[in-house]
Scaffold this motif. Sequence first.
Motif, mmCIF file in Angstrom:
data_model
loop_
_atom_site.group_PDB
_atom_site.id
_atom_site.type_symbol
_atom_site.label_atom_id
_atom_site.label_comp_id
_atom_site.label_asym_id
_atom_site.label_seq_id
_atom_site.Cartn_x
_atom_site.Cartn_y
_atom_site.Cartn_z
ATOM 1 N N GLU A 217 19.362 -35.141 3.492
ATOM 2 C CA GLU A 217 20.063 -34.368 4.518
ATOM 3 C C GLU A 217 20.777 -33.171 3.892
ATOM 4 O O GLU A 217 20.740 -32.061 4.437
ATOM 5 N N VAL A 218 21.436 -33.406 2.744
ATOM 6 C CA VAL A 218 22.112 -32.311 2.049
ATOM 7 C C VAL A 218 21.095 -31.273 1.591
ATOM 8 O O VAL A 218 21.329 -30.061 1.681
ATOM 9 N N TRP B 281 27.418 -36.122 -3.519
ATOM 10 C CA TRP B 281 26.161 -35.434 -3.835
ATOM 11 C C TRP B 281 26.416 -33.943 -4.033
ATOM 12 O O TRP B 281 25.900 -33.328 -4.989
ATOM 13 N N ASP C 253 28.066 -40.539 -1.391
ATOM 14 C CA ASP C 253 28.072 -40.024 -0.033
ATOM 15 C C ASP C 253 27.766 -38.535 -0.078
ATOM 16 O O ASP C 253 27.427 -37.986 -1.128
ATOM 17 N N ARG C 254 27.896 -37.865 1.035
ATOM 18 C CA ARG C 254 27.560 -36.439 1.104
ATOM 19 C C ARG C 254 28.427 -35.609 0.157
ATOM 20 O O ARG C 254 27.932 -34.737 -0.560
ATOM 21 N N ASP C 255 29.728 -35.880 0.140
ATOM 22 C CA ASP C 255 30.627 -35.098 -0.709
ATOM 23 C C ASP C 255 30.330 -35.299 -2.189
ATOM 24 O O ASP C 255 30.393 -34.350 -2.984
ATOM 25 N N VAL D 206 20.953 -39.607 2.547
ATOM 26 C CA VAL D 206 22.026 -38.609 2.579
ATOM 27 C C VAL D 206 21.655 -37.419 1.706
ATOM 28 O O VAL D 206 21.882 -36.262 2.078
#
Length: 356
Positions: free
Chosen positions: A141-142, A104, A100-102, A138
Amino acid sequence: MTCQMVYFNGNCLNSKKPYARACRLCIEHCPHQAISEYRQLEAKRCTECGVCMAVCPSDGFADRTMDKLHDFLIENEKIILNCPKARPLGFEIPCLGIFDRDRWMTLMILAKKKSVTLMTGVCSECDDRHACASSVKVFKEVHLDWPEHPTVQIQVRADDGSAVELEPTVKAPVSNKRVTKSGWRQRSLEKMEEWLPSLAGDEIYSMPKSRQWLIEVLGETPDGKIPYRALTVADSCTNCGVCAAICPQGALQKRETRDLNPSTEEQDKEEKILSLRLILEPQKCVHCQRCVETCPPQALSFGLKSLSHRLLTGKILIHEGQPSYCTRCGKRIFDKAELCLVCATSDPENRSFFSN
């Protein structure tokens, strides 16, 4: 092997606090339709791609092997992760879809001090390609939010059977590699495999483990900052406090200052609130959007902020205002009007407005 995915009922947002529209992200994103409406896993369909874990805001679904992955990331000077379809040269993860974002951003922070390489097979030929595509989205996006982030290498290196594994290599168990047995014992084991994953785990924690990892590695670089989507409050806020009441994570706190010396006239009325403060704890926020959706004046939104470890783990004042009271009866109102609904409808000058 037993399925490594497990549902933690106590972590699920639907269990933490009632909400009119239940969260269904895990069900909607599962590419194999392995999750029922009651969050039960069907072991024969589940491939442990991890997308349910990645899209879940609060670790309602989690992989039992994540603690081993955490230890591998922290303890090794060189990080190599590979999916089951790639050359087995590092720690085997179920799929790229677990990120997920965290997670990554955790890899990106670690890449400041050590090399980080993710190896995949040919994803277009994999049954879990939808999970992988979701994770790559994701990542993009990051990357847009943090274009100067340290480099994380992603290589397509399919396993052709000729690779020599590096030592030491840590492998996570994969459920689709089953041992062939016969007789009633094997049938019992298969039945247990099908049944056990449907049970809810009893582990409960306030922050998702991916957020815990992010905080841990960011703490090692105290001067570093990361792009974080933090809650912001517009001037249209009416100080109703609904956002704090609806937050399932307790990330928002409403603090009120009350009149300790009311006048004789005010003593007969409800206790007067002089000011209201809204405090945000960013580390607890999982961006479930419930506060944004329920805000009556639509004063809440998420904006990209550059946060250090101190700010991410601290408490931030995001709004301070004064509640409004009806100028006629003194009751508290939650809009920008001068009169409450009762007083406004009883006023002959305002009746035509409500009758339209």
